[in-house]
Design a protein around this motif. Sequence first.
Motif, PDB file in Angstrom:
ATOM      1  N   VAL A 253       0.829  -1.207   0.000  1.00 45.66           N
ATOM      2  CA  VAL A 253       0.000   0.000   0.000  1.00 45.66           C
ATOM      3  C   VAL A 253       0.866   1.261   0.000  1.00 45.66           C
ATOM      4  CG1 VAL A 253      -1.480   1.416   1.489  1.00 45.66           C
ATOM      5  CG2 VAL A 253      -2.137  -0.917   0.938  1.00 45.66           C
ATOM      6  N   LEU A 254       2.004   1.234   0.697  1.00 48.71           N
ATOM      7  CA  LEU A 254       2.826   2.436   0.845  1.00 48.71           C
ATOM      8  C   LEU A 254       3.325   2.982  -0.495  1.00 48.71           C
ATOM      9  CD1 LEU A 254       4.826   1.443   4.052  1.00 48.71           C
ATOM     10  CD2 LEU A 254       2.826   2.940   3.873  1.00 48.71           C
ATOM     11  N   PRO A 255       4.008   2.170  -1.329  1.00 45.88           N
ATOM     12  CA  PRO A 255       4.423   2.719  -2.633  1.00 45.88           C
ATOM     13  C   PRO A 255       3.239   3.024  -3.545  1.00 45.88           C
ATOM     14  CG  PRO A 255       4.927   0.371  -2.500  1.00 45.88           C
ATOM     15  CD  PRO A 255       4.530   0.807  -1.133  1.00 45.88           C
ATOM     16  N   VAL A 256       2.168   2.220  -3.449  1.00 42.43           N
ATOM     17  CA  VAL A 256       0.982   2.491  -4.264  1.00 42.43           C
ATOM     18  C   VAL A 256       0.382   3.840  -3.884  1.00 42.43           C
ATOM     19  CG1 VAL A 256      -1.384   1.764  -4.770  1.00 42.43           C
ATOM     20  CG2 VAL A 256       0.448   0.072  -4.705  1.00 42.43           C
ATOM     21  N   LEU A 257       0.346   4.129  -2.583  1.00 44.74           N
ATOM     22  CA  LEU A 257      -0.193   5.406  -2.117  1.00 44.74           C
ATOM     23  C   LEU A 257       0.642   6.570  -2.625  1.00 44.74           C
ATOM     24  CD1 LEU A 257      -2.250   6.907  -0.379  1.00 44.74           C
ATOM     25  CD2 LEU A 257      -0.716   6.592   1.587  1.00 44.74           C
ATOM     26  N   ALA A 258       1.971   6.395  -2.632  1.00 45.64           N
ATOM     27  CA  ALA A 258       2.854   7.457  -3.132  1.00 45.64           C
ATOM     28  C   ALA A 258       2.591   7.737  -4.614  1.00 45.64           C
ATOM     29  CB  ALA A 258       4.311   7.061  -2.911  1.00 45.64           C
ATOM     30  N   VAL A 259       2.478   6.669  -5.413  1.00 45.41           N
ATOM     31  CA  VAL A 259       2.231   6.831  -6.852  1.00 45.41           C
ATOM     32  C   VAL A 259       0.835   7.413  -7.088  1.00 45.41           C
ATOM     33  CG1 VAL A 259       2.015   5.619  -9.049  1.00 45.41           C
ATOM     34  CG2 VAL A 259       3.819   4.974  -7.475  1.00 45.41           C
ATOM     35  N   LEU A 260      -0.151   6.963  -6.328  1.00 43.47           N
ATOM     36  CA  LEU A 260      -1.512   7.474  -6.471  1.00 43.47           C
ATOM     37  C   LEU A 260      -1.573   8.957  -6.132  1.00 43.47           C
ATOM     38  CD1 LEU A 260      -4.534   7.058  -6.944  1.00 43.47           C
ATOM     39  CD2 LEU A 260      -4.732   6.291  -4.563  1.00 43.47           C
ATOM     40  N   THR A 261      -0.881   9.356  -5.061  1.00 41.17           N
ATOM     41  CA  THR A 261      -0.849  10.771  -4.685  1.00 41.17           C
ATOM     42  C   THR A 261      -0.211  11.612  -5.778  1.00 41.17           C
ATOM     43  OG1 THR A 261      -0.688  10.150  -2.348  1.00 41.17           O
ATOM     44  CG2 THR A 261      -0.072  12.402  -2.925  1.00 41.17           C
ATOM     45  N   ALA A 262       0.878  11.102  -6.343  1.00 39.83           N
ATOM     46  CA  ALA A 262       1.534  11.821  -7.441  1.00 39.83           C
ATOM     47  C   ALA A 262       0.612  11.939  -8.650  1.00 39.83           C
ATOM     48  CB  ALA A 262       2.828  11.111  -7.835  1.00 39.83           C
ATOM     49  N   GLY A 263      -0.101  10.858  -8.965  1.00 42.11           N
ATOM     50  CA  GLY A 263      -1.029  10.883 -10.095  1.00 42.11           C
ATOM     51  C   GLY A 263      -2.146  11.883  -9.901  1.00 42.11           C
ATOM     52  N   ILE A 264      -2.693  11.937  -8.702  1.00 38.42           N
ATOM     53  CA  ILE A 264      -3.757  12.906  -8.403  1.00 38.42           C
ATOM     54  C   ILE A 264      -3.218  14.330  -8.529  1.00 38.42           C
ATOM     55  CG2 ILE A 264      -5.267  13.782  -6.575  1.00 38.42           C
ATOM     56  CD1 ILE A 264      -5.534  10.881  -5.601  1.00 38.42           C
ATOM     57  N   GLY A 265      -1.960  14.531  -8.056  1.00 39.30           N
ATOM     58  CA  GLY A 265      -1.353  15.851  -8.186  1.00 39.30           C
ATOM     59  C   GLY A 265      -1.165  16.262  -9.631  1.00 39.30           C
ATOM     60  N   MET A 266      -0.743  15.329 -10.473  1.00 44.41           N
ATOM     61  CA  MET A 266      -0.574  15.612 -11.904  1.00 44.41           C
ATOM     62  C   MET A 266      -1.901  15.970 -12.555  1.00 44.41           C
ATOM     63  SD  MET A 266       1.986  12.511 -13.009  1.00 44.41           S
ATOM     64  CE  MET A 266       3.406  12.069 -12.014  1.00 44.41           C
ATOM     65  N   LEU A 267      -2.945  15.249 -12.174  1.00 47.90           N
ATOM     66  CA  LEU A 267      -4.245  15.446 -12.794  1.00 47.90           C
ATOM     67  C   LEU A 267      -4.937  16.699 -12.283  1.00 47.90           C
ATOM     68  CD1 LEU A 267      -6.106  13.966 -14.825  1.00 47.90           C
ATOM     69  CD2 LEU A 267      -7.227  12.897 -12.863  1.00 47.90           C
ATOM     70  N   ALA A 268      -4.810  16.967 -10.978  1.00 52.06           N
ATOM     71  CA  ALA A 268      -5.568  18.058 -10.368  1.00 52.06           C
ATOM     72  C   ALA A 268      -4.837  19.395 -10.402  1.00 52.06           C
ATOM     73  CB  ALA A 268      -5.908  17.693  -8.925  1.00 52.06           C
ATOM     74  N   LEU A 269      -3.490  19.373 -10.447  1.00 56.73           N
ATOM     75  CA  LEU A 269      -2.724  20.615 -10.344  1.00 56.73           C
ATOM     76  C   LEU A 269      -1.728  20.779 -11.488  1.00 56.73           C
ATOM     77  CD1 LEU A 269      -1.892  20.194  -6.549  1.00 56.73           C
ATOM     78  CD2 LEU A 269      -3.732  21.606  -7.513  1.00 56.73           C
ATOM     79  N   PRO A 270      -2.154  20.568 -12.726  1.00 58.49           N
ATOM     80  CA  PRO A 270      -1.186  20.581 -13.841  1.00 58.49           C
ATOM     81  C   PRO A 270      -0.547  21.936 -14.086  1.00 58.49           C
ATOM     82  CG  PRO A 270      -3.421  20.572 -14.695  1.00 58.49           C
ATOM     83  CD  PRO A 270      -3.534  20.379 -13.211  1.00 58.49           C
ATOM     84  N   ASP A 271      -1.219  23.025 -13.732  1.00 59.32           N
ATOM     85  CA  ASP A 271      -0.707  24.359 -14.033  1.00 59.32           C
ATOM     86  C   ASP A 271       0.076  24.982 -12.892  1.00 59.32           C
ATOM     87  OD1 ASP A 271      -1.799  24.395 -16.624  1.00 59.32           O
ATOM     88  OD2 ASP A 271      -3.765  24.905 -15.810  1.00 59.32           O
ATOM     89  N   THR A 272       0.204  24.277 -11.768  1.00 58.29           N
ATOM     90  CA  THR A 272       1.021  24.776 -10.673  1.00 58.29           C
ATOM     91  C   THR A 272       2.452  24.281 -10.837  1.00 58.29           C
ATOM     92  OG1 THR A 272       0.653  22.878  -9.214  1.00 58.29           O
ATOM     93  CG2 THR A 272      -1.014  24.633  -9.178  1.00 58.29           C
ATOM     94  N   LYS A 273       3.374  24.920 -10.147  1.00 57.07           N
ATOM     95  CA  LYS A 273       4.779  24.495 -10.273  1.00 57.07           C
ATOM     96  C   LYS A 273       4.976  23.082  -9.745  1.00 57.07           C
ATOM     97  CE  LYS A 273       6.096  26.865  -5.960  1.00 57.07           C
ATOM     98  NZ  LYS A 273       6.958  27.936  -5.398  1.00 57.07           N
ATOM     99  N   TYR A 274       4.173  22.698  -8.745  1.00 60.56           N
ATOM    100  CA  TYR A 274       4.300  21.356  -8.190  1.00 60.56           C
ATOM    101  C   TYR A 274       3.771  20.307  -9.177  1.00 60.56           C
ATOM    102  CZ  TYR A 274       4.771  24.249  -4.027  1.00 60.56           C
ATOM    103  OH  TYR A 274       5.178  25.202  -3.140  1.00 60.56           O
TER     104      TYR A 274
END
Length: 331
Positions: free
Chosen positions: A22-43
Amino acid sequence: MRAGLGIRMLNRIRAFLDGLCVLPVLAVLTAGIGMLALPDTKYGQFLIQFLSPAWVISALLLTVALAGRFRVSLVMATLSTVILSVCLYPQWIPGQDRHGHEQQGSTARPAAPVFRVVFANNWFWNKTPERIGDWIAAEQPDLVVLAETNNLDLNTIRRIGRGAYPIIENYKEFWILSRHPIRTAYTRTPGDGHPGGMALWDFDLLAGEHTYRIVAIHTTRPWPFTKEYAQTDQKDYATRIINRRNNRHTVLIGDFNAVPRTPVMQAYARETGLRLTPVTLGTWPTALPGALRLGIDNALYSQGFILVDRKVGPHTGSDHRPIRLDLYPAT
């Protein structure tokens, strides 16, 4: 009784392994959500640079979860793989190709030869710059554009070309080897060229009945390695130069230090009308497998061309792998 204890023990082990997964899956899932939800931010833009390796890791974790029948990890890995696939789709199949714009009134000239161009970032600390000559000799491109070549002299460039290129020209950090005459239209390098600035060379290649416009570019690294809007400012500058002249056979090629899915690369295509080439295998860092490398060396082409192929070359001593682009002039 013993069978029941064995089953309970197996379930506990599976639950423990599920928790670890779950730990690495959670990290990848969080990154994916960040890419999808915040594409125009520097992060979000920084995370998008690692979109392809994140998708590979997510797919591997999904395979592990399926094999181990890890319920929680399976749900999360499936979700992360779907999210990352949605993010990657425009990089695998750029929008203009999805809509079939190449077929709108354009067909390849039956007798027209393929125009082949190679771009390579030589890398300042490359100890074996001449190794790329073997690959160039095998691919036989019409044009070779080499960037980050401040450590190379004319004799080294000639050895790289193996005597096959009568035209050899230099501007700032670029060397060009061409089978056809070239005519420089515009040169300008804001800043110091590397690493804080950008380098740009706009020239025409005279290939028989066709005049191909080539814009070679090398832009700075993304945030947090430089200021937040550095790549955007350089994109604005480059698009102004590109839009000053109209040539339906235009290629923009170079080291953008950005993958095609980033907002800045999408803006290059949108603001110039050029088409991004599909990218499935990256170019940096060279030591990693193709799907784990970042596709930061890219090419865009105008509607006067039909894309035949994009190929990533071998390790040649640089930290980047070269790319080869095949294009047909269209009517």
